[in-house]
Scaffold this motif. Structure first.
Motif, PDB file in Angstrom:
ATOM      1  N   ILE A 194      -1.570  10.010   0.190  1.00  0.00           N
ATOM      2  CA  ILE A 194      -1.777   8.607  -0.450  1.00  0.00           C
ATOM      3  C   ILE A 194      -1.515   7.378   0.339  1.00  0.00           C
ATOM      4  O   ILE A 194      -0.619   7.371   1.183  1.00  0.00           O
ATOM      5  CB  ILE A 194      -0.795   8.635  -1.629  1.00  0.00           C
ATOM      6  N   ILE A 195      -2.511   6.525   0.683  1.00  0.00           N
ATOM      7  CA  ILE A 195      -2.377   5.663   1.393  1.00  0.00           C
ATOM      8  C   ILE A 195      -1.912   4.307   0.582  1.00  0.00           C
ATOM      9  O   ILE A 195      -2.304   3.789  -0.324  1.00  0.00           O
ATOM     10  CB  ILE A 195      -3.878   4.963   1.987  1.00  0.00           C
ATOM     11  N   ALA A 196      -0.923   3.564   1.215  1.00  0.00           N
ATOM     12  CA  ALA A 196      -0.198   2.546   0.855  1.00  0.00           C
ATOM     13  C   ALA A 196      -0.355   1.372   1.552  1.00  0.00           C
ATOM     14  O   ALA A 196      -0.350   1.166   2.827  1.00  0.00           O
ATOM     15  CB  ALA A 196       1.502   2.617   0.885  1.00  0.00           C
ATOM     16  N   LEU A 197      -1.169   0.105   1.022  1.00  0.00           N
ATOM     17  CA  LEU A 197      -1.557  -0.809   1.719  1.00  0.00           C
ATOM     18  C   LEU A 197      -0.867  -2.175   1.453  1.00  0.00           C
ATOM     19  O   LEU A 197      -0.795  -2.632   0.229  1.00  0.00           O
ATOM     20  CB  LEU A 197      -3.217  -1.181   1.181  1.00  0.00           C
ATOM     21  N   PRO A 198      -0.039  -2.573   2.311  1.00  0.00           N
ATOM     22  CA  PRO A 198       0.644  -3.696   2.084  1.00  0.00           C
ATOM     23  C   PRO A 198      -0.183  -5.042   2.384  1.00  0.00           C
ATOM     24  O   PRO A 198      -0.982  -5.117   3.503  1.00  0.00           O
ATOM     25  CB  PRO A 198       1.681  -3.800   2.946  1.00  0.00           C
ATOM     26  N   HIS A 199      -0.267  -6.159   1.514  1.00  0.00           N
ATOM     27  CA  HIS A 199      -1.172  -7.313   1.674  1.00  0.00           C
ATOM     28  C   HIS A 199      -0.531  -8.714   1.893  1.00  0.00           C
ATOM     29  O   HIS A 199       0.512  -8.614   1.689  1.00  0.00           O
ATOM     30  CB  HIS A 199      -2.140  -7.399   0.426  1.00  0.00           C
ATOM     31  N   ASP A 200      -1.337  -9.470   2.500  1.00  0.00           N
ATOM     32  CA  ASP A 200      -0.781 -10.971   2.763  1.00  0.00           C
ATOM     33  C   ASP A 200      -0.792 -11.477   1.415  1.00  0.00           C
ATOM     34  O   ASP A 200       0.388 -12.353   1.409  1.00  0.00           O
ATOM     35  CB  ASP A 200      -1.948 -11.629   3.652  1.00  0.00           C
ATOM     36  N   ASN A 201      -1.572 -11.062   0.458  1.00  0.00           N
ATOM     37  CA  ASN A 201      -1.274 -11.909  -0.987  1.00  0.00           C
ATOM     38  C   ASN A 201      -0.224 -10.898  -1.906  1.00  0.00           C
ATOM     39  O   ASN A 201      -0.215 -11.388  -3.051  1.00  0.00           O
ATOM     40  CB  ASN A 201      -2.647 -11.685  -1.762  1.00  0.00           C
ATOM     41  N   ARG A 202       0.777 -10.627  -1.265  1.00  0.00           N
ATOM     42  CA  ARG A 202       2.009 -10.109  -1.848  1.00  0.00           C
ATOM     43  C   ARG A 202       1.865  -8.853  -2.737  1.00  0.00           C
ATOM     44  O   ARG A 202       2.819  -8.238  -3.312  1.00  0.00           O
ATOM     45  CB  ARG A 202       2.787 -11.033  -2.700  1.00  0.00           C
ATOM     46  N   GLN A 203       0.705  -8.218  -2.621  1.00  0.00           N
ATOM     47  CA  GLN A 203       0.456  -7.009  -3.410  1.00  0.00           C
ATOM     48  C   GLN A 203       0.559  -5.733  -2.612  1.00  0.00           C
ATOM     49  O   GLN A 203       0.501  -5.929  -1.306  1.00  0.00           O
ATOM     50  CB  GLN A 203      -1.019  -6.995  -3.925  1.00  0.00           C
ATOM     51  N   VAL A 204       0.822  -4.640  -3.070  1.00  0.00           N
ATOM     52  CA  VAL A 204       1.000  -3.226  -2.502  1.00  0.00           C
ATOM     53  C   VAL A 204       0.209  -2.401  -3.461  1.00  0.00           C
ATOM     54  O   VAL A 204       0.274  -2.367  -4.548  1.00  0.00           O
ATOM     55  CB  VAL A 204       2.285  -2.832  -2.194  1.00  0.00           C
ATOM     56  N   ARG A 205      -0.780  -1.901  -2.619  1.00  0.00           N
ATOM     57  CA  ARG A 205      -1.939  -1.048  -3.460  1.00  0.00           C
ATOM     58  C   ARG A 205      -2.269   0.457  -3.247  1.00  0.00           C
ATOM     59  O   ARG A 205      -1.709   0.422  -1.807  1.00  0.00           O
ATOM     60  CB  ARG A 205      -3.329  -1.692  -3.552  1.00  0.00           C
ATOM     61  N   LEU A 206      -2.145   1.436  -3.723  1.00  0.00           N
ATOM     62  CA  LEU A 206      -2.328   2.786  -3.340  1.00  0.00           C
ATOM     63  C   LEU A 206      -3.720   3.389  -3.640  1.00  0.00           C
ATOM     64  O   LEU A 206      -4.316   3.221  -4.665  1.00  0.00           O
ATOM     65  CB  LEU A 206      -1.213   3.564  -4.115  1.00  0.00           C
ATOM     66  N   PHE A 207      -4.277   3.941  -2.533  1.00  0.00           N
ATOM     67  CA  PHE A 207      -5.612   4.607  -2.641  1.00  0.00           C
ATOM     68  C   PHE A 207      -5.428   6.033  -2.318  1.00  0.00           C
ATOM     69  O   PHE A 207      -4.498   6.518  -1.320  1.00  0.00           O
ATOM     70  CB  PHE A 207      -6.537   3.890  -1.787  1.00  0.00           C
ATOM     71  N   ASP A 208      -6.330   6.982  -2.533  1.00  0.00           N
ATOM     72  CA  ASP A 208      -6.516   8.321  -1.911  1.00  0.00           C
ATOM     73  C   ASP A 208      -7.176   8.276  -0.695  1.00  0.00           C
ATOM     74  O   ASP A 208      -8.008   7.197  -0.423  1.00  0.00           O
ATOM     75  CB  ASP A 208      -6.809   9.198  -2.980  1.00  0.00           C
ATOM     76  N   MET A 209      -7.534   9.302  -0.026  1.00  0.00           N
ATOM     77  CA  MET A 209      -8.126   9.316   1.296  1.00  0.00           C
ATOM     78  C   MET A 209      -9.775   9.116   1.261  1.00  0.00           C
ATOM     79  O   MET A 209     -10.492   8.680   1.953  1.00  0.00           O
ATOM     80  CB  MET A 209      -7.887  10.703   1.986  1.00  0.00           C
ATOM     81  N   SER A 210     -10.283   9.228   0.072  1.00  0.00           N
ATOM     82  CA  SER A 210     -11.497   9.208  -0.485  1.00  0.00           C
ATOM     83  C   SER A 210     -11.817   7.766  -0.983  1.00  0.00           C
ATOM     84  O   SER A 210     -13.111   7.247  -0.985  1.00  0.00           O
ATOM     85  CB  SER A 210     -12.128  10.280  -1.523  1.00  0.00           C
ATOM     86  N   GLY A 211     -11.161   6.818  -0.970  1.00  0.00           N
ATOM     87  CA  GLY A 211     -11.217   5.282  -1.297  1.00  0.00           C
ATOM     88  C   GLY A 211     -11.009   4.927  -2.756  1.00  0.00           C
ATOM     89  O   GLY A 211     -11.339   3.920  -3.213  1.00  0.00           O
ATOM     90  N   VAL A 212     -10.644   6.069  -3.443  1.00  0.00           N
ATOM     91  CA  VAL A 212     -10.394   5.801  -4.759  1.00  0.00           C
ATOM     92  C   VAL A 212      -8.941   4.944  -5.019  1.00  0.00           C
ATOM     93  O   VAL A 212      -7.954   5.624  -4.467  1.00  0.00           O
ATOM     94  CB  VAL A 212     -10.315   7.034  -5.689  1.00  0.00           C
ATOM     95  N   ARG A 213      -9.019   4.084  -5.817  1.00  0.00           N
ATOM     96  CA  ARG A 213      -7.940   3.185  -5.976  1.00  0.00           C
ATOM     97  C   ARG A 213      -6.922   3.899  -6.909  1.00  0.00           C
ATOM     98  O   ARG A 213      -7.483   4.412  -8.041  1.00  0.00           O
ATOM     99  CB  ARG A 213      -7.814   1.679  -6.541  1.00  0.00           C
TER     100      ARG A 213
END
Length: 525
Positions: free
Chosen positions: A453-472
């Motif tokens: 599972i990919i954890a994405l930290p953002h400049d806009n204060r959010q953290v989002r999780l995606f799978d390897m196929s790009g599904v949020r």
């Protein structure tokens, strides 16, 4: 009999709400007049050096300001209700929105672009900082005053207008992603964090306050503080088999230092979750924290066991090669260096990037290194053959590549300031196998080992999780009550930990431990 459409019904309801609010405003105005008269009588009986007419004028002005704010508040409530009505209709039609996606347009594109540029400037200033007096966006850099603003403040200004659309909630329930612990003690923003790979398992953080700290994951207490660097500490990584840490710094060096920590007694389950300050403005809280002395009774290490030199610029990242006998560093001098850990000698200087490097990462099981750069590329370096090292250049982004990391399989995941994340296959890296498009610049990403599972930290204060196929899969909870209040710089997984299996850090000077219910998360997908 004609049937009223949904849009006309919503419009009629909105008009009725405006009418009712206008009546409440009139009632409020009359009440304000009575209250103003009472306040004037009170003022006449008070002793003051100001003339009574001046005091009366001041009172009238403040009364007008209060009424303006009250009107804005009522309008905000009205807009919230209208958006909730639209949200219900959109949900019924099977459409979902995340955050302020409805506001996309020329204005938001322009704001996002300017925010991204400002973010890059602030990152550049801080990671190069060697001033002991530099605190979060206050103080002096290069002899001149640094403006008292931050990426978080800019995003908050945008967010104030976007709060009226905050009713577009993430579909993931809070039971799936929960904030468990906050690690507070740094006096400036936190750039990087990592978890030890040996026992005892502790959390490490690297900060712009020139220090690195080790934390008890369960209690949130600081166990050790490393203060051997003369500049911002930009990354931290732990040795695969020994109690050693590798830190990179703005002082143009990387340090290897040993540590010994003893975990405190575990707290009861009721004490694990850290309460958040509901009624404190965080910008004020930042100032208060900055005046403190940091964690109490935290032992410190001041001397490195090994210092890796030879870079002519900021060392932005460092990592251990498999086995831990060699280490690689990435610098703003456009090179990456491979060192022998025992002798601290330079083995290879990896050149080829056209601009400053931003990150480096090593493969968990093979002698492979990937370096990222502001030149919009990342490079794969192969040291599996001792006699020769090959390099492959990958051009898939249109802006700075902030990080590129390996997965346990044969994949590389890259994130960029162009607000995209791309998944690549090591066997065929001509084009990405998946592309994730987001609404904000992406910082140092991480991929979980087991479920990838990919954890994405953002400049806009959010953290989002995606799978390897790009599904949020989820967006971590963030509000005035919990989550990051500034730019999120990094994330890291620790799937085997029972309490916190995901960590994030940011420029709000704190690291956060999250509990992600991964089975439930994948089931919701």
């Amino acid at each position: 009999m004609p049937v009223e459409s949904g849009s006309s019904a919503a419009s009629r309801q909105a008009k009725q709400k405006r009418k009712s609010h206008s009546l409440s405003i009139r009632r409020t105005n009359s009440t304000e007049q009575e209250r103003a008269g009472l306040q004037r009588e009170i003022l006449e009986g008070q002793d003051s050096k100001l003339p009574l007419p001046l005091r009366t004028n001041l009172l009238d002005l403040f009364g007008q300001i209060e009424r303006e704010f009250e009107n804005l508040y009522i309008e905000n409530i009205e807009l919230r209700r209208e958006i909730e009505t639209l949200n219900d209709r959109l949900t019924a039609e099977g459409q979902t929105f995340d955050g302020g996606d409805m506001t996309k347009g020329a204005l938001k594109a322009k704001a996002s672009h300017s925010t991204s540029q400002l973010s890059q400037k602030l990152k550049t200033t801080y990671k190069a900082s060697t001033s002991k007096r530099s605190h979060s966006f206050h103080g002096k850099v290069g002899g001149g005053p640094l403006p008292t603003f931050s990426v978080g403040n800019i995003v908050e200004l945008w967010g104030e207008g976007s709060r009226i659309v905050s009713s577009f909630k993430a579909t993931t329930s809070r039971a799936v992603c929960q904030l468990v612990k906050e690690y507070v003690g740094h006096r400036d923003g936190i750039w990087d964090l990592s978890v030890t790979r040996t026992l005892p398992v502790v959390l490490g953080t690297a900060s712009a306050d020139h220090s690195a700290m080790l934390w008890s994951i369960e209690t949130g207490k600081c166990l050790l503080k490393y203060v051997g660097h003369a500049g911002s500490v930009n990354s931290i990584k732990f040795h695969p088999t020994e109690q050693m840490a590798l830190t990179a710094s703005g002082d143009q060096t990387a340090h290897i230092w040993r540590f010994m920590v003893q975990l405190p007694a575990p707290q009861s389950v009721a004490d694990i979750t850290t309460p958040c300050d509901d009624d404190v403005d965080f910008s004020d809280k930042d100032e208060a924290d900055g005046d403190g002395d940091g964690p109490n009774e935290c032992p410190s290490v001041r001397t490195a066991a090994t210092t890796l030199r030879s870079h002519q610029g900021v060392v932005i990242a460092a990592d251990w090669l498999v086995g831990g006998k060699q280490a690689v560093t990435a610098s703003w001098d456009r090179t990456a260096n491979l060192y022998d850990v025992e002798t601290s000698e330079l083995v290879h200087s990896l050149t080829g990037h056209d601009q400053e490097l931003t990150h480096c990462c090593t493969h968990p099981t093979q002698r492979l290194v990937v370096t990222s750069s502001r030149d919009t590329t990342f490079r794969l370096w192969d040291f599996r053959d001792p006699s020769i090292h090959s390099v492959n250049v990958f051009q898939g982004h249109t802006d700075t590549v902030t990080s590129a990391v390996f997965t346990v399989g044969d994949n590389v995941v890259s994130g960029s300031d162009d607000r995209t994340v791309k998944v690549w296959d090591l066997k065929n890296m001509r084009s990405p196998i998946a592309t994730i498009r987001t609404d904000s610049a992406v910082n140092r990403i991480s991929v979980s080992v087991n479920q990838r599972i990919i954890a994405l930290p953002h400049d806009n204060r959010q953290v989002r999780l995606f799978d390897m196929s790009g599904v949020r899969l989820a967006r971590l909870p963030r509000s005035n009550r919990q989550g990051h209040r500034r730019m999120v710089c990094c994330s890291t997984w620790c799937e085997d930990n029972p309490s916190c299996n995901l960590f994030s850090c940011g420029f709000d000077r704190q690291a956060i431990g999250w509990n992600i219910n991964i089975p439930a998360l994948l089931q919701e997908k």
